[in-house]
Design an enzyme around this catalytic site. Structure first.
Site, PDB file in Angstrom:
ATOM      1  N   LYS A 283       0.808  -1.222   0.000  1.00 31.40           N
ATOM      2  CA  LYS A 283       0.000   0.000   0.000  1.00 31.40           C
ATOM      3  C   LYS A 283       0.843   1.275   0.000  1.00 31.40           C
ATOM      4  O   LYS A 283       0.403   2.307  -0.525  1.00 31.40           O
ATOM      5  CB  LYS A 283      -0.937   0.001   1.201  1.00 31.40           C
ATOM      6  CG  LYS A 283      -2.035  -1.040   1.116  1.00 31.40           C
ATOM      7  CD  LYS A 283      -3.014  -0.908   2.265  1.00 31.40           C
ATOM      8  CE  LYS A 283      -4.125  -1.949   2.144  1.00 31.40           C
ATOM      9  NZ  LYS A 283      -5.157  -1.803   3.180  1.00 31.40           N
ATOM     10  N   ASP A 319      -9.542   3.013   2.279  1.00 28.76           N
ATOM     11  CA  ASP A 319      -9.483   2.322   3.568  1.00 28.76           C
ATOM     12  C   ASP A 319     -10.068   3.169   4.686  1.00 28.76           C
ATOM     13  O   ASP A 319     -10.859   2.693   5.512  1.00 28.76           O
ATOM     14  CB  ASP A 319      -8.038   1.958   3.921  1.00 28.76           C
ATOM     15  CG  ASP A 319      -7.590   0.652   3.288  1.00 28.76           C
ATOM     16  OD1 ASP A 319      -8.466  -0.172   2.953  1.00 28.76           O
ATOM     17  OD2 ASP A 319      -6.381   0.453   3.130  1.00 28.76           O
TER      18      ASP A 319
END
Length: 514
Positions: A283, A319
């Site tokens: 990420k 997220d």
């Protein structure tokens, strides 16, 4: 096309199974080497679908123990008795192979090459060699040692323009089982759930049809993926493919186990990739490969969503939004709350920034095994914040002090994720009745942390709904359509149920009301 490999042990059972298959299955491969009472005429006269008749010797991963002459005679019998195809290995002795290639009968001949150890360096040279024979179809099946082996198979298929069946075996060859038809493979092989796969890495029929809708994959099908390591546990293919099917979009979403981002991203154009999810451990590092990122993703320093537009890679992050929506949907009041986030990686950055920016928290504490990294993270995310932002380590004293003041604890580490379900980031005696404990890990659904928190009287939230909320935001980013949240959540719940998970969702409302 979909071809089911029949691995039953008797003629009667092979016929029964073949006739019970759903209409999406157009081809049946009968493995004559596995049928103990093989009756070629009975099988071919009883199966209504087109049949590929195959008899594999031990050296080719099969079970036939008779002589090569006996094996070839079975193929010749099938060629004369109504098989659509007979499959003969390229390594068969030249004289016997010639009998199959030129013998009488209406069946088309597949000349197959198998490499159970790897993928040959020059696949094009191999294909040219095989096509020197008078065959109808060439089949090349190799073992994927790297992800790039799939891409080399795809390039070969595209060059052959529909004259070939090809895919890669093994865990890393998973995507080729789904995507090979997009690049020109005439069909892909599968097996019935509960039976034995006919080759390493085969995907069962239910998964191939219900999750990946592989019978719909065509050359113009758009590809989406999840990039990570590991990815085999991911529920994202279930929810995204369900969303594509809900809108009847010509798209498929596949898991891609990555070791090197450079290699996989360089093949996005060849594969027709339109977007991807990004998970552990990429990420943060993927941001070095992107052409641009949204303001929020830039502030978070992490990306979980990539959109491909005009060949450019655009990064964003859902997220934090997914975590925020999950907490709000459960009716948890965050204004003035003291929040402890466990971890300082990509997910921790995104969740902390979303909560710290959108809400008037009382305090925000990052607990990390590397507290210096957590301190740097706070400075990067909140350089001018007047709120109480602090970092601490994972020692029992430091973590205990933070936990004692916490109203909400969010685990953003992979600790407790399958296959390490017995691990927990927080000793049970530090849990108390007051805080809410939220674990973004969703496999297993009930982590050890959540079990012990619930036993201590805490309200708990698992990562399942966060997964769907962030996935819904990804879907909207890619397609511009409103995400079918209920459809996506139901698909994930079915997956949890199928793997024997606990379906209890510790929410204060109906999970389907969004």
């Amino acid at each position: 096309m979909i071809c089911v490999s029949i691995t039953e042990k008797t003629t009667r059972e092979a016929v029964r199974v073949a006739e019970s298959l759903p209409p999406e299955v157009e081809l049946v491969e009968v493995r004559g080497d596995l049928i103990q009472d093989i009756d070629v005429d009975a099988i071919l006269g009883s199966i209504s679908r087109r049949v590929i008749f195959t008899v594999r010797c031990l050296e080719q991963g099969g079970a036939f123990t008779g002589s090569e002459e006996e094996r070839v005679n079975l193929l010749l019998r099938a060629k004369r008795s109504g098989a659509a195809y007979v499959d003969v290995e390229s390594c068969t002795a030249e004289e016997l192979k010639r009998q199959v290639l030129t013998g009488p009968g209406d069946a088309k001949v597949i000349l197959s090459f198998h490499d159970f150890l790897g993928t040959p360096t020059d696949l094009f040279a191999l294909a040219r060699e095989l096509y020197r024979e008078p065959v109808d179809v060439v089949k090349i099946v190799t073992f994927a040692r790297t992800l790039e082996d799939n891409f080399r198979i795809f390039r070969l298929l595209r060059h052959m323009k529909g004259r070939m069946v090809a895919h890669a075996m093994g865990e890393l060859g998973f995507i080729s089982r789904i995507l090979a038809p997009k690049f020109g493979s005439l069909w892909t092989y599968t097996y019935l759930q509960g039976a034995s796969p006919a080759a390493p890495g085969q995907i069962d029929l239910d998964t191939l049809l219900d999750v990946y809708h592989a019978h719909r994959v065509k050359p113009d099908t758009d590809v989406y993926a999840i990039l990570g390591n590991p990815v085999g546990h991911s529920y994202s293919p279930h929810m995204h493919n369900a969303a594509f099917r809900h809108y009847d979009l010509n798209a498929v979403y596949v898991p891609v186990k990555v070791s090197d981002l450079t290699s996989v991203l360089s093949f996005f154009g060849d594969m027709g990739v339109k977007g991807c999810s990004v998970t552990i451990p990429f990420k943060v590092t993927i941001m070095d490969y992107l052409d641009s990122v949204t303001y929020l993703a830039g502030k978070m320093g992490a990306t979980n969503t990539v959109t491909v537009r005009d060949g450019r890679l655009l990064g964003s992050n859902t997220d934090g939004l997914g975590a925020l929506r999950t907490i709000q949907a459960a009716g948890i009041q965050l204004t003035g709350a003291n929040v402890v986030i466990l971890g300082a990686g990509g997910s921790a950055r995104a969740v902390g920034y979303a909560l710290g920016s959108a809400l008037r928290l009382g305090s925000l504490t990052y607990a990390s095994r590397r507290p210096d990294q957590a301190k740097i993270l706070i400075k990067e995310l909140f350089p001018h914040s007047s709120r109480k932002m602090q970092a601490c380590g994972f020692s029992e004293v430091e973590l205990g002090r933070a936990m004692a003041q916490a109203d909400l604890v969010i685990n953003c580490t992979p600790v407790g994720m399958h296959p390490h379900g017995d691990d927990t980031p927080v000793p049970s005696h530090l849990l108390r009745e007051k805080p809410v404990v939220f674990d973004i890990v969703y496999h297993p659904l009930a982590t050890r942390l959540l079990k012990e928190a619930r036993a201590a009287g805490c309200l708990t939230l698992n990562g399942l709904e966060m997964l769907v909320h962030q996935g819904a935001a990804q879907f909207e980013t890619w397609t511009g359509r409103r995400a079918p949240f209920k459809v996506m959540l139901e698909a994930v719940l079915r997956r949890v149920e199928n793997v024997g998970g606990n379906l209890e969702l510790p929410l204060s409302r109906d999970p389907f009301s969004s």
